[in-house]
Design a protein around this motif. Structure first.
Motif, PDB file in Angstrom:
ATOM      1  N   ASN A 257       0.801  -1.412   0.215  1.00 24.48           N
ATOM      2  CA  ASN A 257       0.013   0.176  -0.109  1.00 24.48           C
ATOM      3  C   ASN A 257       0.967   1.269  -0.074  1.00 24.48           C
ATOM      4  O   ASN A 257       0.107   2.550   0.061  1.00 24.48           O
ATOM      5  CB  ASN A 257      -0.944  -0.031   1.139  1.00 24.48           C
ATOM      6  N   ASP A 258       2.365   1.112   0.326  1.00 20.36           N
ATOM      7  CA  ASP A 258       2.995   2.282   0.053  1.00 20.36           C
ATOM      8  C   ASP A 258       3.375   2.722  -1.240  1.00 20.36           C
ATOM      9  O   ASP A 258       4.194   3.617  -1.524  1.00 20.36           O
ATOM     10  CB  ASP A 258       4.171   1.924   0.877  1.00 20.36           C
ATOM     11  N   CYS A 259       2.749   1.998  -2.286  1.00 25.25           N
ATOM     12  CA  CYS A 259       2.752   2.320  -3.748  1.00 25.25           C
ATOM     13  C   CYS A 259       3.882   1.785  -4.254  1.00 25.25           C
ATOM     14  O   CYS A 259       4.305   2.058  -5.601  1.00 25.25           O
ATOM     15  CB  CYS A 259       2.987   3.724  -4.129  1.00 25.25           C
ATOM     16  N   TYR A 260       4.658   0.805  -3.744  1.00 25.65           N
ATOM     17  CA  TYR A 260       5.892  -0.128  -4.193  1.00 25.65           C
ATOM     18  C   TYR A 260       5.684  -1.446  -4.147  1.00 25.65           C
ATOM     19  O   TYR A 260       4.667  -2.058  -3.803  1.00 25.65           O
ATOM     20  CB  TYR A 260       6.904   0.259  -3.267  1.00 25.65           C
ATOM     21  N   ILE A 261       6.358  -2.196  -5.386  1.00 23.96           N
ATOM     22  CA  ILE A 261       6.444  -3.525  -5.301  1.00 23.96           C
ATOM     23  C   ILE A 261       7.861  -3.810  -5.163  1.00 23.96           C
ATOM     24  O   ILE A 261       8.699  -3.081  -5.475  1.00 23.96           O
ATOM     25  CB  ILE A 261       6.090  -4.082  -6.763  1.00 23.96           C
ATOM     26  N   ARG A 262       8.123  -4.748  -4.397  1.00 30.21           N
ATOM     27  CA  ARG A 262       9.506  -5.459  -4.193  1.00 30.21           C
ATOM     28  C   ARG A 262       9.849  -6.862  -4.667  1.00 30.21           C
ATOM     29  O   ARG A 262       8.782  -7.682  -4.389  1.00 30.21           O
ATOM     30  CB  ARG A 262       9.619  -5.046  -2.645  1.00 30.21           C
ATOM     31  N   GLU A 263      10.695  -6.921  -5.105  1.00 28.07           N
ATOM     32  CA  GLU A 263      10.983  -8.538  -5.517  1.00 28.07           C
ATOM     33  C   GLU A 263      12.495  -8.930  -4.810  1.00 28.07           C
ATOM     34  O   GLU A 263      13.220  -8.124  -4.534  1.00 28.07           O
ATOM     35  CB  GLU A 263      11.273  -8.438  -7.330  1.00 28.07           C
TER      36      GLU A 263
END
Length: 448
Positions: A257-263
């Motif tokens: 929800n913080d506007c990021y995607i993390r791999e």
């Protein structure tokens, strides 16, 4: 995505259900006219008969038993009438007012006579739960006999062979890693509220309301990794996807929800990629060739981005509300998005100017989407009561409709497509529904 817990949202969403007559109301409304025992108000014995836990097998269902064990013959309402009431009174949650009405004219006609999966068993001993009303990816089948699911504060495992539930991780106590990796919080977490779950390749990832990640290898004891992805005030982990890479490794991607995607890679749990978007990300799906990522969130439009650079490749336009689901067809050419406007849209990467199909549900948002491994079927789950199985080989014009009562915590196909599991959350009739793939066997005549 709305930041409310399921419990917090009960004042609003389950306020709907007081008007909607949710599945638990089959018991809760026993004193009311439309769901009263025929001979009058229920006493202790009648209440026990209504609520006692009994499983249902396919053989029992063929003899007339309700698949959920609801004793309609003892109630002052028929199943058909209760279904009509539910359809009339259920109010879909929308972030954009009347989004479901705005899209109705675009939806294609679908035949509902598909028969792809047959009811096999309903396990009442399994009690799936939901913590956030918009996040419904909490059931995962790793084989046709092994299912992982959230139940209260624990991740649990169900074996359909032994008919036993075992606890995998208890998040009501302190959970901390047994291995040391860079970035891991060695003190772990205490009383983590789990918002989403993913289990695949003997690997489990649970995401929390405060940006927590908890990782476990299912073939090894202990917790492998704990991390806090973000300390943002709006840090809920909305979805996690586990996938294999072209180099043979296993990675997972977390949407936040913080506007990021993390791999992250899973050898040493190091972050590989962090991509920022202009709105909270509710779900992502990586294409079969691992080159593209479908991204949906708190916006009407969805995105296709380059998996290596994060650059926008295309924008898909058509939904009228926020989206919470996405999935790729194994053919690599088409993908689907699920939205609070009650539709699932299918897109073809060769022509993204319009949707390949616009498929509307009965009650509410398309909360989760799964494609079968062979690409023949697409599973779409609504928030409650309905799971739809579409035939992709007939341009999605035919579907099977699985009809029951209760909130859906998640849906999952076994890797071999043989078994479909549906988690049903309800105070009285919580259970795990099991459906088996239907096969058409053809036999050659033998001549001697």
């Amino acid at each position: 995505m709305n930041g409310e817990l399921m419990g917090d949202h009960l004042a609003n969403e389950l306020d709907y259900m007081d008007e909607q007559d949710d599945a638990e109301a089959v018991v809760d409304y026993a004193d009311e006219d439309h769901l009263a025992i025929e001979d009058g108000d229920p006493g202790v014995e009648e209440y026990y008969l209504l609520t006692k836990v009994t499983d249902t097998s396919a053989a029992m269902a063929r003899k007339g038993k309700d698949i959920q064990g609801i004793p309609w013959d003892r109630l002052n309402i028929t199943r058909d009438k209760y279904r009509l009431t539910r359809l009339e009174q259920y109010r879909n949650y929308e972030n954009i007012l009347r989004s479901g009405e705005l899209v109705s004219k675009e939806c294609q006609h679908v035949n509902r006579n598909g028969k792809y999966y047959d009811f096999f068993y309903n396990s009442r001993f399994v009690k799936p739960t939901i913590l956030h009303f918009q996040l419904r990816n909490l059931v995962w089948a790793t084989t046709k006999h092994d299912v992982y699911f959230m139940s209260d504060n624990s991740v649990k495992h169900w074996s359909s062979l032994t008919q036993k539930v075992s606890e995998v991780i208890n998040f009501s106590v302190r959970v901390k890693p047994t291995k040391k990796y860079q970035g891991s919080l060695l003190e772990g977490f205490h009383q983590t509220q789990i918002s989403t779950l993913a289990v695949k390749y003997k690997f489990l990832v649970a995401g929390g309301f405060q940006g927590e990640l908890t990782c476990k290898r299912l073939d090894k004891p202990g917790i492998s990794f704990c991390a806090r992805m973000t300390y943002d005030d709006n840090a809920i982990t909305n979805a996690v996807e586990i996938y294999d890479t072209t180099s043979g490794g296993i990675h997972f991607m977390a949407s936040n929800n913080d506007c990021y995607i993390r791999e992250y890679e899973t050898e040493r749990f190091q972050r590989v990629t962090r991509l920022q978007f202009p709105w909270p990300v509710n779900h992502t799906s990586v294409s079969p060739d691992r080159k593209l990522i479908a991204v949906v969130g708190d916006h009407k439009d969805g995105l296709l981005v380059d998996a290596s650079t994060g650059k926008r490749v295309a924008t898909v336009v058509g939904h009228k509300d926020f989206s919470f689901a996405s999935a790729w067809n194994p053919d690599g050419r088409t993908f689907a998005t699920g939205n609070q406007d009650k539709t699932c849209r299918v897109w073809d990467v060769r022509n993204l100017s319009s949707s390949l199909a616009v498929l509307k549900g009965n009650l509410g948002a398309a909360r989760s989407i799964r494609y079968s491994a062979n690409g023949k079927h697409m599973i779409v789950a609504e928030p409650a009561d309905f799971v739809h199985i579409y035939n992709t080989k007939t341009n999605y014009d035919t579907r099977q409709e699985i009809d029951f009562f209760g909130e859906i915590s998640g849906v999952s196909l076994s890797p071999d497509d043989e078994t479909l599991y549906i988690g049903v959350w309800d105070r009285t009739y919580a259970s795990l529904l099991e459906y088996n793939q239907r096969h058409s066997y053809q036999y050659l005549n033998s001549y001697f």
